[in-house]
Motif scaffolding. Structure first.
Motif, PDB file in Angstrom:
ATOM      1  N   PHE A 189       0.824  -1.198   0.000  1.00 34.31           N
ATOM      2  CA  PHE A 189       0.000   0.000   0.000  1.00 34.31           C
ATOM      3  C   PHE A 189       0.863   1.256   0.000  1.00 34.31           C
ATOM      4  O   PHE A 189       0.581   2.219  -0.719  1.00 34.31           O
ATOM      5  N   THR A 190       1.925   1.254   0.806  1.00 35.46           N
ATOM      6  CA  THR A 190       2.799   2.427   0.897  1.00 35.46           C
ATOM      7  C   THR A 190       3.492   2.702  -0.438  1.00 35.46           C
ATOM      8  O   THR A 190       3.552   3.843  -0.886  1.00 35.46           O
ATOM      9  N   VAL A 191       3.988   1.658  -1.085  1.00 29.68           N
ATOM     10  CA  VAL A 191       4.616   1.833  -2.405  1.00 29.68           C
ATOM     11  C   VAL A 191       3.577   2.304  -3.420  1.00 29.68           C
ATOM     12  O   VAL A 191       3.842   3.208  -4.225  1.00 29.68           O
ATOM     13  N   GLY A 192       2.381   1.723  -3.385  1.00 28.05           N
ATOM     14  CA  GLY A 192       1.316   2.156  -4.292  1.00 28.05           C
ATOM     15  C   GLY A 192       0.950   3.611  -4.090  1.00 28.05           C
ATOM     16  O   GLY A 192       0.764   4.365  -5.062  1.00 28.05           O
ATOM     17  N   THR A 193       0.872   4.017  -2.839  1.00 23.44           N
ATOM     18  CA  THR A 193       0.561   5.420  -2.530  1.00 23.44           C
ATOM     19  C   THR A 193       1.671   6.340  -3.011  1.00 23.44           C
ATOM     20  O   THR A 193       1.405   7.420  -3.543  1.00 23.44           O
ATOM     21  N   LEU A 194       2.910   5.909  -2.850  1.00 27.48           N
ATOM     22  CA  LEU A 194       4.038   6.696  -3.347  1.00 27.48           C
ATOM     23  C   LEU A 194       3.956   6.856  -4.866  1.00 27.48           C
ATOM     24  O   LEU A 194       4.182   7.949  -5.394  1.00 27.48           O
ATOM     25  N   LEU A 195       3.596   5.780  -5.557  1.00 29.08           N
ATOM     26  CA  LEU A 195       3.463   5.871  -7.013  1.00 29.08           C
ATOM     27  C   LEU A 195       2.315   6.801  -7.416  1.00 29.08           C
ATOM     28  O   LEU A 195       2.446   7.568  -8.380  1.00 29.08           O
ATOM     29  N   TRP A 196       1.197   6.749  -6.680  1.00 26.76           N
ATOM     30  CA  TRP A 196       0.098   7.689  -6.942  1.00 26.76           C
ATOM     31  C   TRP A 196       0.559   9.126  -6.696  1.00 26.76           C
ATOM     32  O   TRP A 196       0.176  10.048  -7.427  1.00 26.76           O
ATOM     33  N   LEU A 197       1.382   9.329  -5.676  1.00 25.79           N
ATOM     34  CA  LEU A 197       1.915  10.663  -5.397  1.00 25.79           C
ATOM     35  C   LEU A 197       2.776  11.149  -6.561  1.00 25.79           C
ATOM     36  O   LEU A 197       2.633  12.289  -7.022  1.00 25.79           O
ATOM     37  N   VAL A 198       3.641  10.285  -7.052  1.00 22.57           N
ATOM     38  CA  VAL A 198       4.478  10.644  -8.207  1.00 22.57           C
ATOM     39  C   VAL A 198       3.594  10.964  -9.413  1.00 22.57           C
ATOM     40  O   VAL A 198       3.830  11.946 -10.138  1.00 22.57           O
ATOM     41  N   TYR A 199       2.561  10.159  -9.626  1.00 24.02           N
ATOM     42  CA  TYR A 199       1.617  10.418 -10.719  1.00 24.02           C
ATOM     43  C   TYR A 199       0.945  11.783 -10.537  1.00 24.02           C
ATOM     44  O   TYR A 199       0.820  12.555 -11.498  1.00 24.02           O
ATOM     45  N   GLY A 200       0.506  12.079  -9.322  1.00 23.92           N
ATOM     46  CA  GLY A 200      -0.139  13.365  -9.048  1.00 23.92           C
ATOM     47  C   GLY A 200       0.784  14.536  -9.324  1.00 23.92           C
ATOM     48  O   GLY A 200       0.360  15.571  -9.846  1.00 23.92           O
ATOM     49  N   ILE A 201       2.049  14.356  -8.976  1.00 23.36           N
ATOM     50  CA  ILE A 201       3.036  15.412  -9.243  1.00 23.36           C
ATOM     51  C   ILE A 201       3.233  15.568 -10.752  1.00 23.36           C
ATOM     52  O   ILE A 201       3.232  16.683 -11.276  1.00 23.36           O
ATOM     53  N   ALA A 202       3.391  14.439 -11.441  1.00 23.08           N
ATOM     54  CA  ALA A 202       3.650  14.473 -12.886  1.00 23.08           C
ATOM     55  C   ALA A 202       2.495  15.080 -13.670  1.00 23.08           C
ATOM     56  O   ALA A 202       2.713  15.789 -14.657  1.00 23.08           O
ATOM     57  N   THR A 203       1.269  14.811 -13.227  1.00 24.27           N
ATOM     58  CA  THR A 203       0.104  15.302 -13.961  1.00 24.27           C
ATOM     59  C   THR A 203      -0.458  16.593 -13.379  1.00 24.27           C
ATOM     60  O   THR A 203      -1.409  17.152 -13.925  1.00 24.27           O
ATOM     61  N   ARG A 204       0.123  17.019 -12.274  1.00 20.62           N
ATOM     62  CA  ARG A 204      -0.352  18.214 -11.551  1.00 20.62           C
ATOM     63  C   ARG A 204      -1.825  18.086 -11.181  1.00 20.62           C
ATOM     64  O   ARG A 204      -2.593  19.047 -11.255  1.00 20.62           O
ATOM     65  N   ASP A 205      -2.186  16.879 -10.799  1.00 16.54           N
ATOM     66  CA  ASP A 205      -3.550  16.585 -10.358  1.00 16.54           C
ATOM     67  C   ASP A 205      -3.588  16.797  -8.844  1.00 16.54           C
ATOM     68  O   ASP A 205      -3.201  15.931  -8.068  1.00 16.54           O
ATOM     69  N   TRP A 206      -4.041  17.969  -8.436  1.00 14.15           N
ATOM     70  CA  TRP A 206      -3.950  18.379  -7.035  1.00 14.15           C
ATOM     71  C   TRP A 206      -4.686  17.467  -6.054  1.00 14.15           C
ATOM     72  O   TRP A 206      -4.142  17.134  -5.011  1.00 14.15           O
ATOM     73  N   PRO A 207      -5.905  17.014  -6.355  1.00 17.53           N
ATOM     74  CA  PRO A 207      -6.542  16.086  -5.410  1.00 17.53           C
ATOM     75  C   PRO A 207      -5.743  14.797  -5.222  1.00 17.53           C
ATOM     76  O   PRO A 207      -5.577  14.323  -4.103  1.00 17.53           O
ATOM     77  N   VAL A 208      -5.221  14.257  -6.307  1.00 18.91           N
ATOM     78  CA  VAL A 208      -4.420  13.027  -6.226  1.00 18.91           C
ATOM     79  C   VAL A 208      -3.118  13.305  -5.487  1.00 18.91           C
ATOM     80  O   VAL A 208      -2.705  12.538  -4.607  1.00 18.91           O
ATOM     81  N   LEU A 209      -2.476  14.397  -5.798  1.00 17.16           N
ATOM     82  CA  LEU A 209      -1.201  14.749  -5.186  1.00 17.16           C
ATOM     83  C   LEU A 209      -1.344  14.953  -3.680  1.00 17.16           C
ATOM     84  O   LEU A 209      -0.617  14.340  -2.885  1.00 17.16           O
TER      85      LEU A 209
END
Length: 84
Positions: free
Chosen positions: A43-63
């Motif tokens: 879960f922690t690794v998955g959340t980290l990957l979602w965080l990276v995705y949020g940063i890359a896409t500038r998707d503020w709710p996801v980030l």
């Protein structure tokens, strides 16, 4: 603010806040017997990957949601490993 953004932010708040009670309980009681290290690792690794995705896409709710959730899940995982 668009409706989809409001829905995304609401989902982010609810799913992120769901980890707060477990984090507080784990910190206070130092009891991690009922917590799966494998599940929290994944879960922690998955959340980290979602965080990276949020940063890359500038998707503020996801980030934002995943930054906070990552900190909660990483804390619980660290305590699980510490109190084995």
């Amino acid at each position: 603010m668009e409706l989809t953004t409001i829905i995304g932010l609401s989902a982010a708040v609810l799913t992120t806040a769901a980890f707060l009670p477990q984090t507080i309980k784990t910190i206070r009681e130092k009891d991690t017997r009922g917590i799966s290290a494998l599940m929290y690792s994944m879960f922690t690794v998955g959340t980290l990957l979602w965080l990276v995705y949020g940063i890359a896409t500038r998707d503020w709710p996801v980030l934002i949601a995943n930054a906070v959730t990552f900190s909660f899940s990483a804390t619980i995982l660290a305590l699980k490993l510490k109190y084995r």
